[in-house]
Design an enzyme around this catalytic site. Structure first.
Site, PDB file in Angstrom:
ATOM      1  N   GLY A   1      47.446   7.559   6.007  1.00 51.49           N
ATOM      2  CA  GLY A   1      46.306   6.836   6.388  1.00 51.49           C
ATOM      3  C   GLY A   1      45.076   7.457   6.248  1.00 51.49           C
ATOM      4  O   GLY A   1      43.856   7.124   5.518  1.00 51.49           O
ATOM      5  N   ALA A   2      44.980   8.756   6.430  1.00 53.50           N
ATOM      6  CA  ALA A   2      43.709   9.552   6.558  1.00 53.50           C
ATOM      7  C   ALA A   2      44.195  11.072   6.960  1.00 53.50           C
ATOM      8  O   ALA A   2      45.326  11.062   7.607  1.00 53.50           O
ATOM      9  CB  ALA A   2      42.764   9.237   7.625  1.00 53.50           C
TER      10      ALA A   2
ATOM     11  N   GLU B   1      42.480  14.936   8.325  1.00 52.25           N
ATOM     12  CA  GLU B   1      41.527  15.263   9.157  1.00 52.25           C
ATOM     13  C   GLU B   1      40.660  16.594   8.657  1.00 52.25           C
ATOM     14  O   GLU B   1      40.090  17.332   9.550  1.00 52.25           O
ATOM     15  CB  GLU B   1      41.747  15.455  10.585  1.00 52.25           C
ATOM     16  CG  GLU B   1      42.756  16.598  10.881  1.00 52.25           C
ATOM     17  CD  GLU B   1      44.419  16.036  10.950  1.00 52.25           C
ATOM     18  OE1 GLU B   1      45.045  16.921  11.610  1.00 52.25           O
ATOM     19  OE2 GLU B   1      44.548  14.884  10.278  1.00 52.25           O
ATOM     20  N   ASN B   2      41.058  16.935   7.503  1.00 50.66           N
ATOM     21  CA  ASN B   2      40.587  18.310   6.738  1.00 50.66           C
ATOM     22  C   ASN B   2      39.240  18.657   7.592  1.00 50.66           C
ATOM     23  O   ASN B   2      38.348  17.762   7.210  1.00 50.66           O
ATOM     24  CB  ASN B   2      40.526  18.342   5.529  1.00 50.66           C
ATOM     25  CG  ASN B   2      41.794  17.522   4.595  1.00 50.66           C
ATOM     26  OD1 ASN B   2      42.803  18.012   4.805  1.00 50.66           O
ATOM     27  ND2 ASN B   2      41.274  16.487   4.018  1.00 50.66           N
TER      28      ASN B   2
ATOM     29  N   HIS C   1      39.842   8.612  15.586  1.00 54.39           N
ATOM     30  CA  HIS C   1      41.068   9.475  15.537  1.00 54.39           C
ATOM     31  C   HIS C   1      40.749  10.643  14.560  1.00 54.39           C
ATOM     32  O   HIS C   1      41.035  11.885  15.253  1.00 54.39           O
ATOM     33  CB  HIS C   1      42.012   8.659  14.894  1.00 54.39           C
ATOM     34  CG  HIS C   1      43.300   9.558  14.974  1.00 54.39           C
ATOM     35  ND1 HIS C   1      44.543   9.040  15.894  1.00 54.39           N
ATOM     36  CD2 HIS C   1      44.033  10.428  14.000  1.00 54.39           C
ATOM     37  CE1 HIS C   1      45.671  10.165  15.455  1.00 54.39           C
ATOM     38  NE2 HIS C   1      45.192  10.741  14.442  1.00 54.39           N
ATOM     39  N   GLU C   2      40.313  10.747  13.354  1.00 54.09           N
ATOM     40  CA  GLU C   2      40.036  11.677  12.517  1.00 54.09           C
ATOM     41  C   GLU C   2      38.891  12.739  13.239  1.00 54.09           C
ATOM     42  O   GLU C   2      38.979  13.817  13.176  1.00 54.09           O
ATOM     43  CB  GLU C   2      39.596  11.173  11.328  1.00 54.09           C
ATOM     44  CG  GLU C   2      40.762  10.589  10.474  1.00 54.09           C
ATOM     45  CD  GLU C   2      42.156  11.086  10.524  1.00 54.09           C
ATOM     46  OE1 GLU C   2      42.439  12.231  10.394  1.00 54.09           O
ATOM     47  OE2 GLU C   2      43.190  10.509  10.825  1.00 54.09           O
TER      48      GLU C   2
ATOM     49  N   GLU D   1      47.955  15.309  17.578  1.00 62.03           N
ATOM     50  CA  GLU D   1      47.767  13.600  17.169  1.00 62.03           C
ATOM     51  C   GLU D   1      47.848  13.086  18.414  1.00 62.03           C
ATOM     52  O   GLU D   1      47.103  11.960  18.417  1.00 62.03           O
ATOM     53  CB  GLU D   1      49.066  13.436  16.467  1.00 62.03           C
ATOM     54  CG  GLU D   1      49.231  14.229  15.009  1.00 62.03           C
ATOM     55  CD  GLU D   1      48.167  13.839  14.143  1.00 62.03           C
ATOM     56  OE1 GLU D   1      47.437  12.920  14.522  1.00 62.03           O
ATOM     57  OE2 GLU D   1      47.897  14.413  13.042  1.00 62.03           O
TER      58      GLU D   1
END
Length: 902
Positions: free
Chosen positions: A332-333, A335-336, A368-369, A391
């Site tokens: 979904g995504a 977080e880099n 969230h990210e 997470e």
């Protein structure tokens, strides 16, 4: 290993331009030292243990070398070739003498190793280099002289690899922009950085990255850090651009990222608290940016960052933050650090087209990210067994961030309950896992990937054991002291303990918390209000499983005669839970504890009476949780199934959404178990009645149409037909589209399906495409479902990232479940790229016969599937379903028949 043996002339020319001096040095200066190996004190080679032993294989890198920094050069041009090329120089510190360098490399052609002593500027000869083609992915470099403890060294390597189409490593994506346009992007968590460049690919081996990307002149390169500069290079055809990035913070390899595309940005400046303006840029397809679809995401990003900065007392550590909406992404995504990647649906929002729910999903996903920029990026777990430190906290904190932005929204409670129940569902199986298992249990890549489940993401959010103030103080100290470092859960407990001690508390934090994180599962508390007996045991759907697990459990309890108070289970007095005449007792007030509660029948009946006469005396969260507990206790055969069904009768007067959501979610299990049997008729009739009591328009329509209420189907069909007749204007409200589309396609035939398919193909709005893609799976026509399944094999029709969710949508349809099961077995190699775990779990949800169990086990054996937790859970859940259906079918049928008659 790349499929093609060479690279294009253009890329070869570029690569030579950048590295010719280094290559020349390799040719002229490699010297093979004659030093005896015995004098080198080499580090023992990591080896697999014998297959005859029960010990796990050693697949971790030795700790004798500690990376300090990487210089990475990458040449990528996805519109010309499916190969990338480049070189890297890693500088590392030697903490124990060795004559062998081990690092990770997979599917790379690696050449030209040069090892330098950075302290003396002398070269060290390389005697051999080989890549282990096994699960370890070790690149082994044998040296002619030993590296000395305390010394600093560097390793140069040239490499080339394949730009893949499977959404991992460096992958290619296409999108329509007049003519087809190409982009390259990365997705490296958990263990794919090694497919991009040779590296020490473990989360604890953090380093600083100096990155240069060479790409076509008409494209833009983004990376983890702010761009330091660009030059145009006259190489061969004068179309190359070299983009240099500032050094990154010290970070783990799985956070390394770059993209090369023709995307444009929103260019929004977000004013953050107490410091200069931070540029946050949101990139997407040029047409999406021009249409303003990235505005909502761009505007809320700065607000969420500001909230987290205030909450943690720690500034966001980068000078810029880029977010990019990718047409393809396997998650979904991601977080880099400094470059967060999203699926388009997670970032793009169109007023008047996207639903309010979609807006909430975008806000929650961004929150969230962004939480990961502290939990995961700034402070990182030592190993993947503690991925919940990333997470779990990101999920938990995202609710607070969004609630802070939208204080009047009720979504926080709804999301909280949804996540709680997702964790409960998985954690009630004997094949579950602890939140923090031992490191040795999480070694292989599939074991690491298994950790990314509902337990890791959702279990941490609910825990009555913590004092919020002490918890927050301890967490902030933890983030501050471990910035740029790695931790395990013991470090977190230590800092919360410090806050506890400073506040004058007496709780031994680790002692309490380890019972919740190092043990799988959760307890059910049984309270007998007649004799005051209270005890705990592990809650399991499979009543034949035995467990001796024990937890420290705080119980917040109230009654119709007393306000809530907190007691510890082991400290309960003998008569503390004896109810007086007519009194009911309610435990786990507001659902803050991660456990279920069972009562004696008299207390259940008194609670039901209270709900039917004055439901508001019971807290809202508990009105939803009482239903959920009752249904799941019935699934575990701890109470009669009719008692659970009776617990829903108060809903005819319930106006809050949360209890209804809980009920519909739990009745879904009954639908899955019985929609192919005679039970489903009376169940549908009851569903029709229930829809008239619902006060949520979307949920009411969904329940009514799903239970074949004629008026509902007629309404959906008429609204859809009006759209078909005047398809330039969609008059269906955005919040209703998902349910109307599905129900109209379900009630219609080929005409409606073809219209929805044409709209799906032509739409450029991500939200609209997602709703139409799901609606296409709602048809009851077998031949249309078969056609749709075949479309998933063609990436020009269904993108690879959408293959899994499309098949699961078809499997959710009772008409398509068997088709989907047969389809994934016939095309497993392709469809499993879209998420093997979720496919197995989703397509087998209805399995409840011995024949289906045997088919599942045969499928696993025929395909040599790894013994993943998802596979084990699918087998166990099927076994549980078989027993439950056989024991409860008659009772359920009788209850629904009586309810329909009344």
């Amino acid at each position: 290993m790349a499929k093609e043996s060479g690279i294009s002339k253009i890329l070869a020319g570029t690569f030579v331009f950048l590295t010719i001096s280094v290559i020349a040095g390799i040719v002229t200066m490699i010297i093979f030292y004659k030093t005896e190996i015995a004098l080198m004190d080499p580090t023992p080679r990591p080896m697999f243990t014998s297959s005859t032993t029960s010990l796990p294989p050693v697949i971790r890198l030795p700790k004798n070398l500690v990376p300090q920094s990487y210089q990475v050069v990458n040449v990528t041009s996805p519109n010309q070739t499916m190969l990338f090329t480049g070189n890297s120089t890693v500088t590392f510190h030697c903490v124990q003498g060795t004559s062998v360098v081990y690092l990770h490399s997979r599917n790379l052609d690696v050449s030209g190793p040069v090892v330098m002593n950075k302290d003396t500027n002398e070269r060290i000869g390389v005697s051999s280099m080989k890549n282990e083609e096994d699960t370890r992915n070790f690149l082994e470099i044998q040296l002619n002289a030993a590296l000395e403890a305390g010394g600093n060294y560097s390793l140069f390597l040239a490499f080339n690899g394949e730009i893949t189409e499977n959404l991992n490593g460096v992958f290619v994506s296409t999108y329509a922009q007049g003519s087809p346009a190409f982009l390259a992007a990365t997705n490296l968590e958990p263990a794919d950085a090694r497919t991009v460049f040779p590296c020490f690919d473990e989360p604890e081996m953090k380093a600083v990255f100096h990155v240069t990307i060479i790409h076509r002149r008409d494209t833009v390169a983004l990376g983890n850090a702010d761009m330091r500069g660009e030059i145009h290079s006259n190489i061969l055809d004068d179309v190359w651009k070299v983009t240099y990035f500032y050094p990154t913070p010290k970070m783990s390899t799985y956070l390394f990222a770059f993209t090369v595309s023709e995307f444009t940005d929103s260019n929004v400046l977000c004013a953050l608290c107490y410091r200069c303006v931070l540029p946050t840029q949101t990139y997407a397809r040029p047409d999406a940016i021009a249409a303003g679809h990235a505005k909502y995401a761009a505007n809320i990003t700065g607000k969420i960052l500001k909230f987290y900065e205030n909450y943690f007392g720690i500034n966001y550590e980068q000078k810029t933050l880029d977010q990019i909406a990718l047409p393809d992404l396997g998650v979904g995504a991601m977080e880099n650090w400094g470059l967060i990647t999203y699926q388009e649906g997670g970032l793009l929002y169109e007023d008047g087209v996207s639903s309010l729910l979609h807006k909430e999903v975008i806000a929650t996903l961004i929150a969230h990210e962004l939480a990961h920029q502290w939990f995961g990026n700034l402070v990182t777990m030592k190993w993947w067994n503690d991925i919940w430190l990333n997470e779990g906290f990101a999920t938990y904190l995202s609710f607070f961030a969004v609630a802070h932005m939208e204080p009047y929204s009720k979504m926080k409670d709804s999301y909280f309950m949804s996540n709680l129940h997702a964790a409960f569902e998985v954690d009630a199986l004997a094949s579950s896992h602890p939140l923090s298992p031992p490191q040795e249990d999480v070694q292989m890549t599939f074991e690491i990937e298994d950790m990314f489940d509902a337990i890791t993401y959702c279990k941490v959010q609910s825990n009555e054991t913590r004092n919020e103030y002490i918890y927050d103080v301890g967490v902030c100290m933890y983030l501050s002291d471990f910035s740029y470092k790695n931790t395990d859960q013991n470090d977190l407990w230590e800092y919360i303990q410090k806050a506890e001690d400073e506040d004058g508390g007496h709780t031994t934090v680790a002692k309490v918390m380890n019972t919740w994180t190092k043990q799988m599962g959760y307890p059910v508390i049984t309270i007998n209000t007649t004799n005051g007996e209270v005890y705990q045991k592990q809650f399991l759907f499979n009543d034949s499983s035995e467990s001796s697990l024990w937890w420290y459990i705080p119980i917040r309890v109230m009654s119709n005669a007393a306000e809530p108070s907190l007691v510890w289970l082991e400290s309960i007095k003998k008569d503390e839970f004896i109810a007086k005449s007519g009194e009911w007792i309610l435990a786990n007030v507001n659902c803050a504890g991660y456990y279920r509660v069972n009562y004696n029948r008299e207390n259940w009946e008194r609670l039901s009476t209270q709900l039917e006469t004055d439901p508001h005396r019971i807290p809202l969260m508990n009105r939803g949780q009482l239903v959920d507990d009752a249904f799941n206790l019935a699934r575990a055969k701890l109470i009669e199934v009719t008692l659970a069904l009776n617990s829903t009768r108060f809903l005819q007067n319930e106006r809050a959404l949360l209890p209804w959501e809980s009920t519909v979610r739990n009745l879904e299990y009954f639908v899955l178990m019985f929609d192919r049997s005679e039970v489903y008729g009376p169940m549908q009739a009851c569903g029709m009645k229930a829809s008239f009591c619902l006060h949520s328009q979307i949920l009411a329509i969904d329940v009514a149409c799903s239970n074949a209420l004629p008026e509902c189907s007629a309404m959906a069909t008429k609204m859809f037909a009006n759209w078909m007749d005047n398809n330039r204007t969609n008059r269906i409200h955005p919040n209703l589209r998902s349910v109307i589309y599905c129900q109209a396609v379900a009630a219609g035939g080929a005409k409606e399906w073809e219209f929805a398919w044409d709209k799906f193909q032509s739409s450029i709005d991500t939200s609209e495409k997602d709703q139409l893609r799901e609606a296409l799976s709602c048809t009851k026509k077998i031949w249309l479902l078969n056609r749709y399944l075949k479309y998933t094999l063609n990436p020009e029709k269904i993108r690879l990232m959408d293959v899994g969710s499309t098949i699961l949508s078809i499997a959710d349809n009772v008409a398509g479940q068997a088709l989907a099961w047969n389809f994934i077995r016939a095309h497993w190699e392709y469809v499993s790229n879209g998420g093997a775990a979720s496919l197995i779990e989703g397509v087998t949800r209805r399995f409840s016969t011995q024949f289906e169990l045997e088919e599942l086990e045969r499928f696993a054996a025929d395909n040599n599937l790894s013994p993943t937790k998802y596979l084990q859970q699918a087998v166990e859940q099927t076994q549980v379903n078989i027993v439950w259906v056989s024991e409860n079918k008659d009772s359920v049928l009788k209850w629904f028949e009586n309810e329909t008659a009344s």
